[in-house]
Write a protein that holds these residues in place. Structure first.
Motif, mmCIF file in Angstrom:
data_model
loop_
_atom_site.group_PDB
_atom_site.id
_atom_site.type_symbol
_atom_site.label_atom_id
_atom_site.label_comp_id
_atom_site.label_asym_id
_atom_site.label_seq_id
_atom_site.Cartn_x
_atom_site.Cartn_y
_atom_site.Cartn_z
ATOM 1 N N ILE A 183 0.707 -1.327 0.099
ATOM 2 C CA ILE A 183 -0.069 -0.031 0.088
ATOM 3 C C ILE A 183 0.903 1.196 -0.024
ATOM 4 C CG2 ILE A 183 -1.507 1.372 1.568
ATOM 5 C CD1 ILE A 183 -2.891 -1.059 2.229
ATOM 6 N N LEU A 184 1.916 1.091 0.905
ATOM 7 C CA LEU A 184 2.760 2.368 1.063
ATOM 8 C C LEU A 184 3.453 2.545 -0.463
ATOM 9 C CD1 LEU A 184 4.291 4.579 2.449
ATOM 10 C CD2 LEU A 184 6.089 2.776 3.116
ATOM 11 N N VAL A 185 3.956 1.437 -1.245
ATOM 12 C CA VAL A 185 4.536 1.472 -2.364
ATOM 13 C C VAL A 185 3.573 2.223 -3.257
ATOM 14 C CG1 VAL A 185 5.482 0.373 -4.193
ATOM 15 C CG2 VAL A 185 6.338 -0.117 -1.834
ATOM 16 N N VAL A 186 2.247 1.644 -3.315
ATOM 17 C CA VAL A 186 1.217 2.244 -4.372
ATOM 18 C C VAL A 186 1.077 3.751 -4.215
ATOM 19 C CG1 VAL A 186 -1.166 2.249 -4.766
ATOM 20 C CG2 VAL A 186 0.001 0.249 -4.656
ATOM 21 N N VAL A 187 0.918 4.108 -2.833
ATOM 22 C CA VAL A 187 0.873 5.582 -2.489
ATOM 23 C C VAL A 187 2.298 6.529 -3.108
ATOM 24 C CG1 VAL A 187 0.688 7.218 -0.711
ATOM 25 C CG2 VAL A 187 -0.450 5.303 -0.687
ATOM 26 N N ILE A 188 3.371 5.893 -2.867
ATOM 27 C CA ILE A 188 4.414 6.571 -3.416
ATOM 28 C C ILE A 188 4.380 6.714 -4.905
ATOM 29 C CG2 ILE A 188 7.246 6.299 -3.727
ATOM 30 C CD1 ILE A 188 7.124 4.928 -1.073
ATOM 31 N N SER A 189 4.123 5.787 -5.557
ATOM 32 C CA SER A 189 4.091 5.695 -6.887
ATOM 33 C C SER A 189 2.948 6.619 -7.603
ATOM 34 C CB SER A 189 3.424 4.214 -7.475
ATOM 35 O OG SER A 189 4.429 3.104 -7.031
ATOM 36 N N ILE A 190 1.757 6.534 -6.933
ATOM 37 C CA ILE A 190 0.717 7.618 -7.318
ATOM 38 C C ILE A 190 1.368 9.093 -7.052
ATOM 39 C CG2 ILE A 190 -1.418 8.782 -6.746
ATOM 40 C CD1 ILE A 190 -2.418 5.873 -5.625
ATOM 41 N N GLY A 191 2.103 9.403 -6.280
ATOM 42 C CA GLY A 191 2.702 10.646 -5.822
ATOM 43 C C GLY A 191 3.677 10.869 -7.098
ATOM 44 N N LEU A 192 4.659 10.112 -7.540
ATOM 45 C CA LEU A 192 5.672 10.103 -8.527
ATOM 46 C C LEU A 192 4.940 10.530 -9.653
ATOM 47 C CD1 LEU A 192 8.202 7.742 -7.585
ATOM 48 C CD2 LEU A 192 8.373 9.917 -7.404
ATOM 49 N N TYR A 193 3.703 9.405 -10.169
ATOM 50 C CA TYR A 193 3.001 9.742 -11.157
ATOM 51 C C TYR A 193 2.410 11.006 -11.395
ATOM 52 C CZ TYR A 193 3.837 5.158 -13.059
ATOM 53 O OH TYR A 193 4.399 3.999 -13.559
ATOM 54 N N PHE A 194 1.740 11.555 -10.424
ATOM 55 C CA PHE A 194 1.019 12.899 -10.296
ATOM 56 C C PHE A 194 2.186 13.753 -10.491
ATOM 57 C CE2 PHE A 194 -0.421 16.647 -8.229
ATOM 58 C CZ PHE A 194 -1.728 16.596 -8.725
ATOM 59 N N LEU A 195 3.375 13.906 -10.064
ATOM 60 C CA LEU A 195 4.419 14.960 -10.045
ATOM 61 C C LEU A 195 4.658 14.888 -11.822
ATOM 62 C CD1 LEU A 195 6.792 14.397 -6.872
ATOM 63 C CD2 LEU A 195 5.333 16.353 -7.686
ATOM 64 N N PHE A 196 5.002 13.691 -12.313
ATOM 65 C CA PHE A 196 5.277 13.566 -13.705
ATOM 66 C C PHE A 196 4.097 14.036 -14.531
ATOM 67 C CE2 PHE A 196 6.934 11.899 -17.489
ATOM 68 C CZ PHE A 196 8.186 11.474 -17.110
ATOM 69 N N ALA A 197 2.824 13.728 -14.296
ATOM 70 C CA ALA A 197 1.672 14.065 -15.021
ATOM 71 C C ALA A 197 1.592 15.902 -15.046
ATOM 72 C CB ALA A 197 0.548 13.488 -14.679
ATOM 73 N N TYR A 198 1.610 16.328 -13.975
ATOM 74 C CA TYR A 198 1.271 17.668 -13.526
ATOM 75 C C TYR A 198 2.297 18.934 -13.029
ATOM 76 C CZ TYR A 198 -3.394 15.212 -13.408
ATOM 77 O OH TYR A 198 -4.206 14.317 -13.876
ATOM 78 N N ASN A 199 3.434 18.221 -12.984
ATOM 79 C CA ASN A 199 4.513 19.153 -12.379
ATOM 80 C C ASN A 199 5.747 18.827 -13.173
ATOM 81 O OD1 ASN A 199 5.110 21.548 -10.559
ATOM 82 N ND2 ASN A 199 6.175 19.958 -9.354
ATOM 83 N N LEU A 200 5.910 18.518 -14.323
ATOM 84 C CA LEU A 200 7.143 18.392 -14.934
ATOM 85 C C LEU A 200 7.175 19.275 -16.224
ATOM 86 C CD1 LEU A 200 9.640 16.464 -15.463
ATOM 87 C CD2 LEU A 200 8.075 15.015 -17.023
ATOM 88 N N ASP A 201 8.592 19.841 -16.392
ATOM 89 C CA ASP A 201 8.772 20.623 -17.344
ATOM 90 C C ASP A 201 9.731 19.666 -18.279
ATOM 91 O OD1 ASP A 201 9.983 22.225 -19.165
ATOM 92 O OD2 ASP A 201 10.462 23.863 -17.885
ATOM 93 N N ARG A 202 9.632 19.419 -19.493
ATOM 94 C CA ARG A 202 10.413 18.570 -20.074
ATOM 95 C C ARG A 202 11.690 18.970 -20.488
ATOM 96 N NH1 ARG A 202 8.164 17.917 -26.468
ATOM 97 N NH2 ARG A 202 8.792 19.960 -26.947
#
Length: 477
Positions: A10-29
């Motif tokens: 569950i903890l790893v899922v939460v961490i993954s969601i956080g990383l994917y969220f940063l990638f999707a909404y807070n990334l400058d290529r």
């Protein structure tokens, strides 16, 4: 406090969601440090799930869908292609033929035939907007659906496109599992594709329709494995009508059909002392071979005929010239993240003093056709795994020699590798991120040191796998 396996996951899922969220909404290529850190960071949870939760199939399906839904309302940040997808879909909705019109022409004439025309043109960029579309009819249908359900919102259209890709990936998991069961391979191997951060980011995140093409491809392969070859041909035709790349596979099915004619025939014992039985057996073998060839030709004909039919609504005097010109540009003009081509290009600079892409770009497809011919006739492609391995290496050769290797092209190799013993596409999915270093440069420019490092790792791992396979075969002799 020691966490239980369930709580760790569950903890790893939460961490993954956080990383994917940063990638999707807070990334400058253009921020390559941020890009590569997030990307490589996502492979740690990926490896954890494959190792620790591989027996929990429903759980892995659930998080595969969940991670994709994180991107649902994101605007793609690593690719501009989706703007052209939306443009083509809206042109169709307005009754225009997207194959014979250029976005650039409408913009220069201040003629805006669709909502948000200027925004879409600016988003796709002048390079994309100055070329005819090269997306086949079923792909255009996907774009049309986005226009139908969200004709005035770019974000809304992106959501519709993304939902189609997510549904396609769910279909890939379904048929991928069935194929693995038929091949008696571990069913969790499908998550080497479905949970791979590369796949989630490039397809769901950046809206590349390789997922829809691959859905039809694995469906077709499954139908072929259960003997329903006519339906397999129809579904493969739909795959080609999303992306043309499966056309390369057609010759490789020859041995499958000819060998199946023999395998499905139970030969009766022959008395070698009787010449008539010998002649009868040879005649029967020739008949079976011809039946197999007929099935193969019919299979290929169905695939090609279906695509001709699907193009009929778009037929016009300019269709062939505009479409062939658009496809030809990939061989004559565009170059990105290439391997063997870049070496050939440097040799051209050394001896000729300029870029020989116009010549080299014509030679590379000939090399691919030659390689496909060799493995069609001189390599065993009779069993399911032999066939899929042939598809893997046939397409790999094309990608190793192409002038343009966009990251999302790798999705096909990665999925095919799931059904084989080879894992070099999995390694490639990790190091492919190095190609994005080009966006960190202003103006945009590839750093060949990064490209070289990428291919040294990929080729190195491939060579190791081939040597292991050779030693394994030698030990069995």
């Amino acid at each position: 406090m020691i966490l239980s396996q369930k709580n760790k996951s569950i903890l790893v899922v939460v961490i993954s969601i956080g990383l994917y969220f940063l990638f999707a909404y807070n990334l400058d290529r253009t921020n390559f440090t941020q890009l590569i850190s997030l990307y490589l960071g996502l492979f740690i949870p990926f490896l954890y799930f494959i190792k620790k939760e591989h027996v929990n199939f429903p759980f892995l399906v659930g998080i595969a869908i969940l991670f994709r839904l994180v991107f649902l309302f994101a605007v793609p940040n690593l690719s501009q292609d989706f703007y052209r997808f939306i443009w083509d879909g809206r042109m169709l909705l307005e009754g225009f033929n997207p194959y014979i019109s250029l976005p650039e022409t409408f913009i220069n004439e201040r003629n805006f035939p669709i909502p948000q025309a200027i925004d879409l043109y600016n988003g796709m960029g002048p390079l994309n907007g100055s070329h005819y579309t090269n997306y086949p009819p079923i792909n255009q249908l996907n774009f049309f659906l986005a226009a139908l359900f969200s004709g005035k919102s770019i974000l809304g259209a992106a959501v519709v496109l993304r939902l189609q890709i997510i549904l396609a990936d769910i279909g890939i998991i379904y048929f991928g599992k069935k194929i693995l069961e038929k091949l008696q391979l571990p069913i969790h191997h499908i998550f080497l594709y479905a949970l791979n951060p590369f796949i989630i980011i490039e397809l769901t995140g950046n809206l590349h329709f390789e997922a829809v093409m691959l859905f039809f491809l694995v469906w077709s392969i499954y139908l072929l494995l259960i003997g329903r070859w006519v339906w397999a041909a129809i579904i493969l035709g739909l795959s080609v009508s999303v992306k043309l790349i499966p056309l390369l596979f057609l010759p490789l099915f020859l041995q499958w059909f000819t060998s199946k004619s023999y395998n499905n025939h139970t030969e009766r014992p022959l008395d070698s002392s009787r010449g008539d039985n010998m002649l009868s057996g040879k005649a029967e073998s020739r008949t079976l071979l011809l039946q197999g060839v007929f099935k193969f030709v019919s299979f290929a004909a169905i695939v090609i005929a279906l695509n001709i039919v699907l193009f009929l609504p778009f037929v016009s005097p300019d269709l062939i010239s505009s479409y062939s010109n658009s496809v030809g540009l990939w061989f004559r003009n565009f170059e990105f993240n290439a391997s063997i081509y870049f070496i050939a290009r440097e040799i051209g600079y050394l001896f000729r003093g300029w870029n020989e892409i116009a010549i080299i770009g014509k030679i590379m497809p000939i090399l691919t056709i030659t390689f496909l011919t060799i493995i069609t006739f001189f390599r065993k492609n009779k069993t399911p795994q032999q066939l899929i391995t042939a598809l893997l290496f046939g397409l790999s050769f094309y990608y190793f020699t192409t002038t343009t290797m966009h990251p999302w092209y790798l999705a096909t190799l990665l999925l095919l590798s799931v059904f084989t013993k080879y894992r070099f596409p999995l390694v490639w999915s990790v190091v492919m991120i190095l190609s994005y270093q080009a966006y960190a440069n202003e103006p945009w420019k590839e750093n060949l040191w990064f490209v070289g490092l990428e291919y040294v790792i990929v080729y190195g791992f491939l060579i190791v796998e081939l040597l292991k396979k050779r030693r394994s075969m030698a030990s069995k002799v």
